[in-house]
Each structure stands twice: as structure tokens, then as C-alpha cells.
Scaffold this active site. Sequence first.
Site, short mmCIF file in Angstrom:
data_model
loop_
_atom_site.label_atom_id
_atom_site.label_comp_id
_atom_site.label_asym_id
_atom_site.label_seq_id
_atom_site.Cartn_x
_atom_site.Cartn_y
_atom_site.Cartn_z
N GLY A 1 -0.22 -36.38 5.64
CA GLY A 1 -0.57 -37.81 5.62
C GLY A 1 -1.26 -38.26 6.90
CG ASP B 1 -8.98 -18.82 11.23
OD1 ASP B 1 -8.00 -19.48 11.59
OD2 ASP B 1 -9.75 -18.24 12.03
CB VAL C 1 -0.95 0.01 1.23
CG1 VAL C 1 -1.68 1.34 1.35
CG2 VAL C 1 -1.95 -1.15 1.15
O1 F6P Z 1 -6.69 -15.19 13.65
C1 F6P Z 1 -7.42 -16.35 13.57
C2 F6P Z 1 -7.16 -17.20 14.79
O2 F6P Z 1 -5.78 -17.50 14.88
C3 F6P Z 1 -8.00 -18.46 14.85
O3 F6P Z 1 -7.47 -19.52 14.12
C4 F6P Z 1 -7.99 -18.74 16.32
O4 F6P Z 1 -9.11 -19.51 16.66
C5 F6P Z 1 -8.06 -17.36 16.92
O5 F6P Z 1 -7.51 -16.48 15.96
C6 F6P Z 1 -7.29 -17.19 18.20
O6 F6P Z 1 -7.47 -15.88 18.62
P1 F6P Z 1 -6.69 -15.21 19.82
O7 F6P Z 1 -5.27 -15.00 19.37
O8 F6P Z 1 -7.39 -13.94 20.03
O9 F6P Z 1 -6.75 -16.17 20.95
#
Ligand code: F6P
Length: 329
Positions: free
Chosen positions: A186, A128, A23
Amino acid sequence: MARVGVLTSGGDAPGMNAAIRGVVRCVSAAGSEVIGIRRGFCGLIDCIMNPLGPRDVANILQRGGSILDTSREPRFLDPALRRQAIRTLERERFDALVAIGGNGTQQGARLLQSEWSGSVIGVASTIDNDLGGTDTSIGFDTACNTALEAIDRIRDTANSLDRLFFIEVMGRKAGFIALEVAVGGGAEAVLLPEVELDTDWLVEVIRSNHERGKISCIVVVAEGAHPGGARGLLLEIDESLQAHGLLGSADARVTILGHIQRGGNPTVRDRVLASRLSTAAARAALSNERGLLFGVRGNKAHATPFDEALAEKKEIDHTLLELVNELAG
Ligand code: F6P
């Protein structure tokens, strides 16, 4: 000359820095100005920001986390505090804002776009990978590779000691990481929040693996696949494992990979993706386009209106799920 704000919000993801750099370099090259907003939407509410020039983003392409910091900011759901954020944007004479993040971030960006006359553009970034409007999001590839490296290491020790391992990976609501690394690593089985849990089936998979003479057994469990995570799941099936003559939780091991998956240097795929999406987003912001999320479709940057992207329910690939079972042979 336009004034473009950039922020990162929600869970950080490897590649966010590469996106900030994209950016800043793109907007600066067009003769406009970038202001880095700190700690996501908090920085807008509380007016914490600083100008970013091309030299300020030197040497960050390869770094995990976010140089702007990030936050999960529930205060942004409060209309009064959003008005405060908009007052900041107007007082500081912003023309556009680029918001880099996942679902929560893009929901915040959509709200802001509906209430502010400037341009709000999103960049899809979450490990995610559960955001609509994009095939994949910045950070997903790195998180998968980090988890996969750990699984490979665990396989070494699992094989040596003839052990059952439950490996918990991130994903409270989405099983994309789990599915990807289950195929790549696997795994003998994978459990996802999107698929109803069948503990009888799982015990049968473990039993039949044992019977076929497989030395180790790795079950990948997405965080949200069981209310107690991988540990809770193992406890739940312990009795049943023992009833089938298998060693239960006393000998099985649980590894929770946790936040290790969120950090680290982005892979080349994430750096390229971040560079592609951030520059496309910056150009849209400079053209005063409104309410678009930039993701990737078929290896090209693709813009989707916020409403459409946020309404899209991203489905897991069931053919990959079948592959895990088929290849566990
Ligand atoms: O950013 C996504 C994520 O890493 C998810 O996979 C996980 O469930 C969540 O954030 C964990 O969040 P925090 O770091 O707030 O505990």
C-alpha cells in the site's frame, strides 16, 4: 550413465538449494551421476567440484543461499579461461551442465554452449525477476515477501509518528520487486529504474497525501531509480518539500533493506517453482538437449533457447504502477 554438472552463479536467490536438490534427485533416479561445481563458473575454471548423491541434498530444500556457493565470475568472459573450463568438462567426462542463476549466469551458459559439445541447460533464478523466457524466477517471491514484511513493520512506526519514509529495495536495473511490494504494501508512491524520475510529481504526491490527512507516507524506491538511491533522492527533493511547508529530510526517514532480501527460507511458491524447473532442466540435460533456459509460462515449466530468452526485454506491468497511484487514495 550420464555425468551432469550443476552450478549456481551470480547473486544467490532463495530456492537455489531446492533447485540443486531437484537436479540431484532427478538425475540420480535416472541412474546417472551429478557433480556439484563450486562457486559458479569459478569451479569450472579451477576444477573445484564434488559428487552429489540424493543423501547429500537432504534437508536443504528449505534453506536460503546455495550449498554450492556462488560467484560473479568476470573471468568467464575471457575466451582463454573458458577454454580452460571446457578442458575441465572434457577431462572430467561431463555430458551436461545445469546452470542455475540470472542474466549473467545464462549469458555465461550461452557462451559455453556455443563452444562445448555437451549439453548446457539453464534454470531461471534471480530475485530481480528480470530474466527473459520466464514469467517469474526462483527467489523473486521470497525476496518480495521479505521486503513486504519489513514494509508492514515500517508502516506501524510511520503511522505512530506521522512520518514520511523512503524505503529502498533491491533492483539496480529492474523494478519488479519495488512494484510488487508497493502494491502489496500500500505504498503512496513507487520509483523504478524503468520509469523516468519526475521529482515535481513525487513532491506533489507527498504534499497531496499530507493535505488529504494521510498519517504516514511510504515511498518505495528501487535501488536503481536514482543514482544516489533512496537517500540521494530524499536529499534532492528536500528543499522542494520544505518549500511546500512539509517537513524535509530532517524528519523523513530512509530505510535501505539491502541484502536481507536475498537471504532466508524460500516461500512455498519458490520451493515449488525450483522443484518444477530443476527437474525439467535435469530431464532435458539427460536427453542431451542443448542451449535451453527453463522458466515458467502459465504455471508450467517452459524451455526457451538461450538466444531468445536473453534477447527478451522483460517489461514492468504498467497496470500495477497505475494501481499504486489509484489505491493511494
Ligand atoms: O542478485 C541481484 C541483486 O541482489 C540485485 O538486486 C542487486 O542490485 C545486486 O544483486 C547486488 O549485488 P551484490 O550482492 O553483488 O552487491
